[in-house]
Structure formats: C-alpha cells, structure tokens
Design a protein around this motif. Sequence first.
Motif, PDB file in Angstrom:
ATOM      1  N   GLN A  30       0.813  -1.213   0.000  1.00 33.45           N
ATOM      2  CA  GLN A  30       0.000   0.000   0.000  1.00 33.45           C
ATOM      3  C   GLN A  30       0.844   1.259   0.000  1.00 33.45           C
ATOM      4  N   SER A  31       2.118   1.143   0.368  1.00 34.01           N
ATOM      5  CA  SER A  31       2.989   2.316   0.440  1.00 34.01           C
ATOM      6  C   SER A  31       4.433   1.874   0.267  1.00 34.01           C
ATOM      7  N   PRO A  32       5.292   2.757  -0.271  1.00 35.35           N
ATOM      8  CA  PRO A  32       6.711   2.406  -0.383  1.00 35.35           C
ATOM      9  C   PRO A  32       7.477   2.592   0.924  1.00 35.35           C
ATOM     10  N   VAL A  33       6.888   3.316   1.889  1.00 39.40           N
ATOM     11  CA  VAL A  33       7.536   3.546   3.182  1.00 39.40           C
ATOM     12  C   VAL A  33       6.524   3.227   4.283  1.00 39.40           C
ATOM     13  N   ILE A  34       6.934   2.371   5.214  1.00 38.94           N
ATOM     14  CA  ILE A  34       6.036   1.921   6.280  1.00 38.94           C
ATOM     15  C   ILE A  34       6.754   2.068   7.607  1.00 38.94           C
ATOM     16  N   ARG A  35       6.041   2.625   8.580  1.00 36.33           N
ATOM     17  CA  ARG A  35       6.660   2.859   9.891  1.00 36.33           C
ATOM     18  C   ARG A  35       6.871   1.537  10.630  1.00 36.33           C
ATOM     19  N   THR A  36       7.972   1.457  11.353  1.00 35.70           N
ATOM     20  CA  THR A  36       8.302   0.276  12.143  1.00 35.70           C
ATOM     21  C   THR A  36       7.145  -0.092  13.082  1.00 35.70           C
ATOM     22  N   GLY A  37       6.798  -1.373  13.091  1.00 41.86           N
ATOM     23  CA  GLY A  37       5.730  -1.855  13.952  1.00 41.86           C
ATOM     24  C   GLY A  37       4.353  -1.815  13.334  1.00 41.86           C
ATOM     25  N   GLU A  38       4.227  -1.118  12.201  1.00 45.92           N
ATOM     26  CA  GLU A  38       2.928  -1.076  11.534  1.00 45.92           C
ATOM     27  C   GLU A  38       2.824  -2.208  10.507  1.00 45.92           C
ATOM     28  N   VAL A  39       1.755  -2.233   9.741  1.00 49.51           N
ATOM     29  CA  VAL A  39       1.448  -3.368   8.879  1.00 49.51           C
ATOM     30  C   VAL A  39       1.671  -3.027   7.416  1.00 49.51           C
ATOM     31  N   ALA A  40       2.410  -3.890   6.751  1.00 48.90           N
ATOM     32  CA  ALA A  40       2.534  -3.813   5.296  1.00 48.90           C
ATOM     33  C   ALA A  40       1.569  -4.837   4.701  1.00 48.90           C
ATOM     34  N   HIS A  41       0.686  -4.375   3.836  1.00 49.91           N
ATOM     35  CA  HIS A  41      -0.248  -5.280   3.164  1.00 49.91           C
ATOM     36  C   HIS A  41       0.375  -5.699   1.835  1.00 49.91           C
ATOM     37  N   VAL A  42       0.702  -6.964   1.715  1.00 45.27           N
ATOM     38  CA  VAL A  42       1.325  -7.500   0.505  1.00 45.27           C
ATOM     39  C   VAL A  42       0.244  -8.167  -0.340  1.00 45.27           C
ATOM     40  N   ASP A  43       0.046  -7.660  -1.559  1.00 50.86           N
ATOM     41  CA  ASP A  43      -0.970  -8.176  -2.464  1.00 50.86           C
ATOM     42  C   ASP A  43      -0.312  -8.939  -3.606  1.00 50.86           C
ATOM     43  N   LEU A  44      -0.877 -10.084  -3.950  1.00 53.31           N
ATOM     44  CA  LEU A  44      -0.436 -10.898  -5.079  1.00 53.31           C
ATOM     45  C   LEU A  44      -1.563 -10.932  -6.099  1.00 53.31           C
ATOM     46  N   SER A  45      -1.308 -10.378  -7.281  1.00 52.86           N
ATOM     47  CA  SER A  45      -2.374 -10.199  -8.274  1.00 52.86           C
ATOM     48  C   SER A  45      -2.039 -10.888  -9.589  1.00 52.86           C
ATOM     49  N   LEU A  46      -3.080 -11.219 -10.318  1.00 48.71           N
ATOM     50  CA  LEU A  46      -2.962 -11.818 -11.649  1.00 48.71           C
ATOM     51  C   LEU A  46      -3.789 -10.985 -12.615  1.00 48.71           C
ATOM     52  N   GLY A  47      -3.202 -10.639 -13.768  1.00 44.07           N
ATOM     53  CA  GLY A  47      -3.955  -9.856 -14.751  1.00 44.07           C
ATOM     54  C   GLY A  47      -3.068  -9.392 -15.873  1.00 44.07           C
ATOM     55  N   ASN A  48      -3.210  -8.107 -16.235  1.00 45.22           N
ATOM     56  CA  ASN A  48      -2.434  -7.498 -17.315  1.00 45.22           C
ATOM     57  C   ASN A  48      -2.545  -8.327 -18.593  1.00 45.22           C
ATOM     58  N   HIS A  49      -3.774  -8.628 -18.977  1.00 47.06           N
ATOM     59  CA  HIS A  49      -4.001  -9.485 -20.146  1.00 47.06           C
ATOM     60  C   HIS A  49      -4.471  -8.691 -21.357  1.00 47.06           C
ATOM     61  N   GLY A  50      -5.293  -7.674 -21.157  1.00 51.53           N
ATOM     62  CA  GLY A  50      -5.849  -6.919 -22.277  1.00 51.53           C
ATOM     63  C   GLY A  50      -4.861  -5.929 -22.863  1.00 51.53           C
ATOM     64  N   ASN A  51      -5.205  -5.384 -24.023  1.00 49.39           N
ATOM     65  CA  ASN A  51      -4.413  -4.346 -24.696  1.00 49.39           C
ATOM     66  C   ASN A  51      -2.951  -4.765 -24.829  1.00 49.39           C
ATOM     67  N   HIS A  52      -2.753  -5.973 -25.352  1.00 50.30           N
ATOM     68  CA  HIS A  52      -1.404  -6.502 -25.583  1.00 50.30           C
ATOM     69  C   HIS A  52      -0.593  -6.574 -24.289  1.00 50.30           C
ATOM     70  N   HIS A  53      -1.215  -7.096 -23.230  1.00 44.09           N
ATOM     71  CA  HIS A  53      -0.562  -7.223 -21.920  1.00 44.09           C
ATOM     72  C   HIS A  53      -0.127  -5.868 -21.376  1.00 44.09           C
ATOM     73  N   ARG A  54      -1.028  -4.885 -21.453  1.00 36.72           N
ATOM     74  CA  ARG A  54      -0.646  -3.551 -20.992  1.00 36.72           C
ATOM     75  C   ARG A  54      -1.813  -2.823 -20.336  1.00 36.72           C
ATOM     76  N   ASP A  55      -2.609  -3.529 -19.549  1.00 35.51           N
ATOM     77  CA  ASP A  55      -3.768  -2.830 -18.975  1.00 35.51           C
ATOM     78  C   ASP A  55      -3.748  -2.705 -17.449  1.00 35.51           C
ATOM     79  N   PHE A  56      -2.813  -3.397 -16.755  1.00 35.56           N
ATOM     80  CA  PHE A  56      -2.670  -3.273 -15.309  1.00 35.56           C
ATOM     81  C   PHE A  56      -4.013  -3.458 -14.602  1.00 35.56           C
ATOM     82  N   LYS A  57      -4.766  -4.487 -15.028  1.00 35.82           N
ATOM     83  CA  LYS A  57      -6.061  -4.781 -14.421  1.00 35.82           C
ATOM     84  C   LYS A  57      -6.116  -6.253 -14.023  1.00 35.82           C
ATOM     85  N   LEU A  58      -6.906  -6.527 -12.996  1.00 38.82           N
ATOM     86  CA  LEU A  58      -7.056  -7.896 -12.527  1.00 38.82           C
ATOM     87  C   LEU A  58      -7.794  -8.736 -13.560  1.00 38.82           C
TER      88      LEU A  58
END
Length: 269
Positions: A30-58
């Motif tokens: 959710q952010s490139p900088v996270i304060r110590t002790g707080e939570v980093a939410h790590v997302d694993l996504s699948l997509g980027n199929h439309g528009n010649h693999h250039r749509d950045f969508k699920l």
Amino acid sequence: MLRTQSLVTLLLLSLTGTLTSAHDVWLQTQSPVIRTGEVAHVDLSLGNHGNHHRDFKLAGRINLDWVTVDQVRPDGTSTDLRDKMFATASAEKEGYWTTPLAVEQTGTHCVVQTLDRVMQHGKSVRGVRTAKAYFLVAESLDAPQLKNHVHDRPLGLPFEVVLQTCPVSQTATGQPITVQVLHHGKPISDVVVSFIPEGGELSGEFDPNFEFRTDENGMASFTPKSANLYLIVAHHTAEDEKTDEYEYTSYASTVTLHVPNRIRNVSSH
C-alpha cells in the motif's frame, strides 16, 4: 454423469492453464515507506491481459499451489508468505491474494514471487513468471533513513527486471527510472519494457511514451510525467528453450513502483 464431470474438470484445468500462461503476476504494497511496527499489506495479483498485456487490471486469481512468495528482509533472511495469504473475494477466480505483515526490521524489504509451469495455451508452453516489489521500513515517515540499497541486486531469477533507480530515494515525476532486464543472469537486448500507470491505457501495439526496448546492456529508461503506481513489465519468448514436454518458453517479469510528485526526504547512512 461421471463422464460429464470429468469433461468439466478437464475444461476448467485447461482454462486455468491458459489463464496463467497468458497473464502476468505482480506484487504490491500500500505504500513504499512503512513505519516500524505497523502493517505492510502484501498483495499478489494476476492480470495485465488486455491491450497486448498492458492494462494493469485484474483478471482472475492465481492458484497459490503454483507459485512461491517470499519476503526478503534487510538482513538477508527470508520468510515464505504463501501459506499466510488469503483471498479478497469469495468467488474462486475473483479478487487477489493478500497478507498483512507486521514489520519491525528497519531497512529495505523485498517481496518476490516465482512461477515455472507447463501450460496449455493453444500448444504446450512453459510459462515462467516472476514479480518483485520493494518497501522501506523506517522509524519516521517524515524523515526515513535508508540504510542499504538492495534494489539493484539481482535475485538470480531466470528472467527478472532489476531496478537501477532506487524506488524510495530517487523516484519522482520528472526523474528517469532505469531498469535492466536479465535472462539467466545476463543482460538481454531488444526486449520491450512497458511502464504502465494504474488506470492508464497505452495506445497502439507499441506506445513510445510508455514502452522502450532494452539496449545491448539490457537497459531501458522512462521518465514519468505524473504520480501514480506503475507496473513495469517485460516479456520474452525463448523459441529455443523447448523439450518434448513443451514447444517454447514464455517469460514475464514485473516490478511495481510508487512514483510520488517529488523526491522523498530520505537520508542515507
């Protein structure tokens, strides 16, 4: 009835195999900088199929049994995150996978995903998909300290995009972002690298505003004009990498990058 169920199962397996072979995988926080002790939410996504693999969508949700997902800490230790991930949607192929990380160790963390599987995509294809994302854990968000630069260190993946520009201290609108594409650890030329802004749409089959071919050193650069989350993706088809099991190898590698309006106030020591 049993024959019908078997046919349905085979169809679903075929569709799932095609999905992963033709799509890309990416990781993001959710952010490139996270304060110590707080939570980093790590997302694993699948997509980027439309528009010649250039749509950045699920587009579906990847089978976790097919991938590895690891957190690499600043001290070099790593943790398997795959078994900690849960789905964001109840439907089997909707949403994405995510997991919260309570982060304590200061410095730059990397999350990395790999997939290497033979798929049916009109023909038998070996699909290799890798993804990376970086985030800095700091005591202060106003003046974070960057203790180590790890973004430019290859991870030894069979195909990977390696950031040459620090994702925390050197990234901003108007500043060039440079990456290097490696194939089996060596620079590869003439590979198209796409820098896709979230919510944006690239034009034509090759958009010179957002796409660039790697030079003889595997390098490509892009200067963003607007702040956004960008998906950096490279593809390569290796016709000579084949066996009796598959006809060629399809590679894709991604890095997600948060681009702010101005350079962050980061100190190094």
